[in-house]
Design an enzyme around this catalytic site. Structure first.
Site, PDB file in Angstrom:
ATOM      1  N   GLY A  48       0.627  -1.268  -0.286  1.00 51.94           N
ATOM      2  CA  GLY A  48       0.132   0.134   0.148  1.00 51.94           C
ATOM      3  C   GLY A  48       1.008   1.304   0.074  1.00 51.94           C
ATOM      4  O   GLY A  48       0.366   2.724  -0.294  1.00 51.94           O
ATOM      5  N   GLU A 103       4.208   4.780   6.043  1.00 49.90           N
ATOM      6  CA  GLU A 103       2.486   4.299   6.090  1.00 49.90           C
ATOM      7  C   GLU A 103       1.396   5.003   4.598  1.00 49.90           C
ATOM      8  O   GLU A 103       1.709   6.089   4.859  1.00 49.90           O
ATOM      9  CB  GLU A 103       1.472   3.798   7.530  1.00 49.90           C
ATOM     10  CG  GLU A 103       1.872   2.698   8.150  1.00 49.90           C
ATOM     11  CD  GLU A 103       1.907   1.114   7.503  1.00 49.90           C
ATOM     12  OE1 GLU A 103       1.242   1.095   6.338  1.00 49.90           O
ATOM     13  OE2 GLU A 103       1.585   0.315   8.834  1.00 49.90           O
ATOM     14  N   ASP A 107      -5.055   2.470  10.787  1.00 49.23           N
ATOM     15  CA  ASP A 107      -6.619   2.349  11.074  1.00 49.23           C
ATOM     16  C   ASP A 107      -7.035   1.651  12.308  1.00 49.23           C
ATOM     17  O   ASP A 107      -7.269   2.149  13.322  1.00 49.23           O
ATOM     18  CB  ASP A 107      -7.953   1.629   9.374  1.00 49.23           C
ATOM     19  CG  ASP A 107      -7.175   0.386   8.996  1.00 49.23           C
ATOM     20  OD1 ASP A 107      -6.695  -0.067   9.635  1.00 49.23           O
ATOM     21  OD2 ASP A 107      -7.853   0.070   8.076  1.00 49.23           O
ATOM     22  N   VAL A 157     -11.728   2.504   1.884  1.00 50.81           N
ATOM     23  CA  VAL A 157     -11.764   4.049   0.696  1.00 50.81           C
ATOM     24  C   VAL A 157     -10.191   2.974   0.145  1.00 50.81           C
ATOM     25  O   VAL A 157      -9.459   1.261   0.712  1.00 50.81           O
ATOM     26  CB  VAL A 157     -10.534   4.671   1.380  1.00 50.81           C
ATOM     27  CG1 VAL A 157     -11.749   6.131   1.659  1.00 50.81           C
ATOM     28  CG2 VAL A 157      -9.297   4.298   2.508  1.00 50.81           C
TER      29      VAL A 157
END
Length: 186
Positions: A48, A103, A107, A157
């Protein structure tokens, strides 16, 4: 931001391409101020953080080194399992280094909490965290984020490195994924 007809799976924009660029520039200036006399090791958390790491590193005006670590706590789900598995470890030693974990999103905080403990046990001189996004309402554990781009709502998202089942990473902005796309897999 317009995600175009090719991305009708996106129901709303959370952070536009332009906002991302401004957020990363703001983060870079703060990092430069704090680490001007150091050569930090930027550790990107794969997959990510690829976009965040690349754009943040290019925005920084101080010498940096980079390394990558791949961990997983999601699999093909939309929620973190909390069980962290190392898929690719670092190539660099952290002993005595000033580490900046990069990052895409924090979350639950579970993966980042694990990384902070792991890196501390490896003898890092200092550990800081830069995250483009944080979901305050999803936090299960408190973790320090030294450089934050944006707080966002607790919605699923995608875009700018964030994915669902390896799709949508290449979107230039960040948007809410239509729940119809992942309803059967969540």
């Amino acid at each position: 931001m317009d995600f175009s007809d090719a991305h009708t799976d996106i129901v709303s924009t959370v952070v536009s391409e332009e906002e991302i660029a401004k957020g990363l520039a703001r983060m870079a200036r703060a990092i430069e101020a704090d680490l001007a006399d150091k050569t930090p090791l930027l550790v990107g958390v794969l997959k990510g953080a690829i976009m965040v790491m690349a754009d943040l590193a290019r925005e920084l005006r101080i010498p940096v080194e980079m390394d990558w670590m791949a961990v997983s706590s999601y699999g093909r789900s939309t929620k973190s399992s909390g069980v962290v598995r190392i898929l690719k470890d670092l190539d660099s030693s952290l002993e005595g280094r000033h580490v900046l974990i990069v990052e895409d999103i924090v979350d639950s905080g579970l993966t980042l909490s694990w990384l902070l403990e792991n890196f501390e046990s490896r003898g890092a001189a200092s550990i800081r965290v830069a995250s483009l996004l944080r979901k305050p309402d999803a936090m299960a554990v408190e973790v320090p984020i030294d450089y934050l781009g944006f707080d966002i709502p607790n919605e699923f998202v995608v875009g700018f490195g964030l994915d669902f089942a390896e799709r949508y990473r290449n979107l230039k902005g960040i948007g809410v994924l239509n729940p119809e796309v992942y309803r059967d897999e969540a």
